[in-house]
Each structure stands twice: as C-alpha cells, then as structure tokens.
Design a protein around this motif. Structure first.
Motif, PDB file in Angstrom:
ATOM      1  N   THR A 226       0.835  -1.193   0.000  1.00  0.00           N
ATOM      2  CA  THR A 226       0.000   0.000   0.000  1.00  0.00           C
ATOM      3  C   THR A 226       0.870   1.244   0.000  1.00  0.00           C
ATOM      4  O   THR A 226       1.728   1.416   0.868  1.00  0.00           O
ATOM      5  CB  THR A 226      -0.920   0.018   1.234  1.00  0.00           C
ATOM      6  OG1 THR A 226      -1.794  -1.118   1.186  1.00  0.00           O
ATOM      7  CG2 THR A 226      -1.763   1.290   1.270  1.00  0.00           C
ATOM      8  N   THR A 227       0.669   2.098  -0.978  1.00  0.00           N
ATOM      9  CA  THR A 227       1.430   3.333  -1.064  1.00  0.00           C
ATOM     10  C   THR A 227       0.641   4.513  -0.508  1.00  0.00           C
ATOM     11  O   THR A 227      -0.599   4.521  -0.532  1.00  0.00           O
ATOM     12  CB  THR A 227       1.824   3.643  -2.518  1.00  0.00           C
ATOM     13  OG1 THR A 227       2.533   4.904  -2.554  1.00  0.00           O
ATOM     14  CG2 THR A 227       0.614   3.761  -3.428  1.00  0.00           C
ATOM     15  N   ALA A 228       1.363   5.490  -0.025  1.00  0.00           N
ATOM     16  CA  ALA A 228       0.745   6.768   0.333  1.00  0.00           C
ATOM     17  C   ALA A 228       0.263   7.459  -0.941  1.00  0.00           C
ATOM     18  O   ALA A 228       0.740   7.184  -2.050  1.00  0.00           O
ATOM     19  CB  ALA A 228       1.760   7.652   1.058  1.00  0.00           C
ATOM     20  N   TYR A 229      -0.659   8.369  -0.764  1.00  0.00           N
ATOM     21  CA  TYR A 229      -1.112   9.234  -1.860  1.00  0.00           C
ATOM     22  C   TYR A 229      -0.929  10.670  -1.391  1.00  0.00           C
ATOM     23  O   TYR A 229      -1.360  11.031  -0.291  1.00  0.00           O
ATOM     24  CB  TYR A 229      -2.577   8.962  -2.205  1.00  0.00           C
ATOM     25  CG  TYR A 229      -3.100   9.818  -3.341  1.00  0.00           C
ATOM     26  CD1 TYR A 229      -2.829   9.474  -4.662  1.00  0.00           C
ATOM     27  CD2 TYR A 229      -3.838  10.969  -3.093  1.00  0.00           C
ATOM     28  CE1 TYR A 229      -3.290  10.257  -5.703  1.00  0.00           C
ATOM     29  CE2 TYR A 229      -4.305  11.758  -4.121  1.00  0.00           C
ATOM     30  CZ  TYR A 229      -4.028  11.403  -5.434  1.00  0.00           C
ATOM     31  OH  TYR A 229      -4.483  12.186  -6.461  1.00  0.00           O
ATOM     32  N   THR A 230      -0.298  11.487  -2.218  1.00  0.00           N
ATOM     33  CA  THR A 230       0.131  12.824  -1.785  1.00  0.00           C
ATOM     34  C   THR A 230      -0.936  13.885  -2.038  1.00  0.00           C
ATOM     35  O   THR A 230      -1.518  13.965  -3.126  1.00  0.00           O
ATOM     36  CB  THR A 230       1.424  13.216  -2.508  1.00  0.00           C
ATOM     37  OG1 THR A 230       2.429  12.247  -2.220  1.00  0.00           O
ATOM     38  CG2 THR A 230       1.905  14.588  -2.045  1.00  0.00           C
TER      39      THR A 230
ATOM     40  N   VAL B 204       5.484   3.352   2.763  1.00  0.00           N
ATOM     41  CA  VAL B 204       5.752   3.287   1.329  1.00  0.00           C
ATOM     42  C   VAL B 204       5.103   4.497   0.663  1.00  0.00           C
ATOM     43  O   VAL B 204       3.906   4.740   0.833  1.00  0.00           O
ATOM     44  CB  VAL B 204       5.202   1.981   0.712  1.00  0.00           C
ATOM     45  CG1 VAL B 204       5.377   1.974  -0.806  1.00  0.00           C
ATOM     46  CG2 VAL B 204       5.885   0.776   1.346  1.00  0.00           C
ATOM     47  N   ASP B 205       5.907   5.248  -0.076  1.00  0.00           N
ATOM     48  CA  ASP B 205       5.412   6.426  -0.789  1.00  0.00           C
ATOM     49  C   ASP B 205       5.890   6.338  -2.235  1.00  0.00           C
ATOM     50  O   ASP B 205       6.890   6.936  -2.610  1.00  0.00           O
ATOM     51  CB  ASP B 205       5.922   7.702  -0.112  1.00  0.00           C
ATOM     52  CG  ASP B 205       5.476   8.966  -0.840  1.00  0.00           C
ATOM     53  OD1 ASP B 205       4.462   8.899  -1.558  1.00  0.00           O
ATOM     54  OD2 ASP B 205       6.152  10.003  -0.698  1.00  0.00           O
ATOM     55  N   LEU B 206       5.181   5.562  -3.029  1.00  0.00           N
ATOM     56  CA  LEU B 206       5.532   5.329  -4.430  1.00  0.00           C
ATOM     57  C   LEU B 206       4.343   5.666  -5.318  1.00  0.00           C
ATOM     58  O   LEU B 206       3.914   4.876  -6.162  1.00  0.00           O
ATOM     59  CB  LEU B 206       5.981   3.876  -4.633  1.00  0.00           C
ATOM     60  CG  LEU B 206       7.235   3.445  -3.868  1.00  0.00           C
ATOM     61  CD1 LEU B 206       7.533   1.970  -4.108  1.00  0.00           C
ATOM     62  CD2 LEU B 206       8.437   4.311  -4.245  1.00  0.00           C
TER      63      LEU B 206
END
Length: 331
Positions: free
Chosen positions: A125-129, A299-301
């Motif tokens: 799970t990635t972050a969403y900016t 995770v920030d992808l």
C-alpha cells in the motif's frame, strides 16, 4: 581471454505532464522531467529512470551529460560495483545503476530480486500525496482521497496547524503522514508537533532544514520524525541518531538500487524505521524501489498516480495497492 560483450549507452530527457499541479514548500510544477538511460547488449536493453533535483544542484542537462560520459567505462565492462566507485550518489548514477540491474536480469533470464538474493516483492500500500495549498483547498482534495488508507500531506510553514486540522476532518479514517520539506523553524516546532499529535499523524518528514536540525535532539518528539533531505546514503546515517526515528530512502538520493538496499540494511541495524520515497516520475522510477518497499514501514511510491499518463507496461495500481513490476517494465 574472452572479450567483454559490446554495450552501447543512450539516454534522453523526457517530460511527463502532471495531472493538475504538484506543490510543495519550495514551489509548484506541472510536469515531471526525467532522464532515462538505456544500456544495450546484443538484443537486450536495460533501462533506468531518474529525476534530477534542483534542491541538490542537479539539472536535466547536466544529469544527461553525466550519464553519457559513462559510455567508455561501460564499453570496457563497468558493472554496478565499479559504478559506485566511479560516480557520486545522485540522479545520474541512479539511472545507470537501475539500467545495469535491469540488463543483468534480462541477460540471466531471471528476476533481479532472485539475482540479488532478495525476497520476491509483494503488493504493498502506497501513500497518496496531497499538495500544499490553503487549508480549505487541501481539505477538498483530501476528501476526494479519503478512501485511501495512507495519505501524505505536504506542508509549508505558516498555517500548517490549520492545514493539519482541516485534512484530518476531511479524512477521519486515513493514516496520515506529513512532509514539511524543511519549512518549519525551531520557534514553531513544538506547536506544529502538537497539532500533528492531536490529529493522530503517524510520521513527520523533514520538519527543519538539513544541517539546521539540532533542535530535534532537544525537543520531545510526540510523533515519529523522518529524515529526508538530511539523509542521502549510508555515510549520512550515523549523524541522525537522536534526531530522527526514521529515514526516507529515495533512489535518486542514494544513487541507485545497489546503495539503497545496503542503506536500508544499515538503517535497520541502527534502529531506524524505513520509508521508501519517490519523486514525481513514471513507473520506471518506482519499479526498483519496490524491492525496498518490502521491508519499509512507510511506502510512498505514488509518482505515477500524480501523472496525467504513465508509460507503457507501468505498475498496476488498484486504488493505493501497487503490484510488483512485470519484466516488460523493469527487472
């Protein structure tokens, strides 16, 4: 004696439009400018993508020239190990390191994680900016993304406490991390920390300018603090103890996957949590970082999610869940 198979190097600058604009404390942009390196051996080509970052004095043209300057060393057999010694950490080395990794996998007919002795990556799970804006605008953008499990909130100094409160009201169930991008100061640190703690923020990225972050060792940190601009590669880790709880590993800072993997191992050995981050770029930049994501707390992808379009064979995103890359993309 066997000769080294001939390798040819090519590289180019690409521009990918962003969906809307992307704003942080240092400014806004409407396109992602990336540099792609391709190393060809026979019928096979390894690719790597990087994002030159003005914060570190990098430009697309200078990065392109630094990559192309490696044609002769590659011709005579430079591998990833030799590359680490020949080039300094940064965007140019990242593109070449990832291209060499991709080519190595293609030549062996194996996935790169198998060759590196690493576990096969799984979906994560990635972050969403959420870009920096006025509190009301950020709340509106957050409400549209409130179904996502993890949101990364860009902050910018004055008014950040109001932004934090507005975002939390708009996304009551999402996990929040915030990124000040060096925009806070020692005199507002405690108030901003309190606003984050009150809002249930999980992580604060780079609140103070790199090189001016001594106050972090003197103040109580009610929320975990993550180094970004203050950390680049393994050599910068030791000086962070006592100031930071986590480190944000970005391949454009480490100079490629080779150093990023070693840095992640070293950081965990020093007791730091791991965050894997990215610049706004295509899936070709994100794919190598998926190997770091497997052991990362954060995770920030989300780079491709912020673009108007991604490249062919890009990573598959199901909401915020991102799958490992297919071999057609990388590795």
């Amino acid at each position: 004696m066997t000769s080294t198979p001939s390798r040819t190097l090519s590289a180019g600058i690409e521009r990918w439009p962003i969906a809307g604009s992307f704003t942080i404390s240092r400014g806004a942009k409407t396109e992602a400018v990336v540099v792609v390196a391709e190393i060809r051996q026979g019928s096979l080509t390894g690719r790597g993508e990087c994002v030159p970052y003005p914060r570190y004095g990098e430009t697309p043209d200078a990065t392109l020239q630094a990559i192309l300057a490696m044609q002769e060393p590659l011709t005579i057999g430079m591998d990833r190990g030799a590359l680490q010694a020949r080039m300094q950490a940064g965007a140019a080395r990242n593109a070449l390191d990832c291209a060499l990794s991709d080519l190595e996998a293609k030549l062996a007919g194996e996935r790169i994680w198998t060759l590196l002795g690493r576990p096969a990556p799984k979906p994560c799970t990635t972050a969403y900016t959420i870009s920096l804006a006025a509190p009301e605008a950020m709340a509106e953008a957050t409400a549209k993304a409130a179904h996502r499990a993890l949101l990364k909130i860009k902050l910018g100094g004055d008014g950040d406490a109001d932004r934090i409160r507005a975002v939390r009201l708009a996304a009551p169930r999402s996990e929040l991390i915030v990124d000040a991008n060096e925009a806070w100061a020692e005199d507002n640190l405690a108030a901003n920390f309190k606003a984050c703690a009150d809002a249930g923020v999980t992580l604060i990225e780079q609140p103070l300018p790199a090189g001016k972050d001594e106050a972090l060792s003197r103040i109580k940190r009610p929320v975990a603090v993550c180094a970004d601009e203050s950390v680049h590669d393994r050599a910068s880790l030791a000086g962070l103890r006592g100031r930071y709880d986590a480190v944000n590993i970005k391949l454009d800072k480490t100079g490629g996957l080779t150093e990023a993997l070693a840095m992640a191992d070293a950081a965990r050995g020093l007791g730091f949590e791991i965050m894997i981050g990215c610049m706004v770029a295509t899936s070709l930049s994100m794919a190598p970082a998926m190997l770091i994501a497997q052991a990362a707390r954060f995770v920030d992808l989300d780079g491709p999610l912020l673009l108007a379009r991604d490249r062919d064979n890009g990573l598959r995103y199901d909401g915020s869940l991102v799958d490992p890359p297919d071999a057609a993309l990388w590795g």
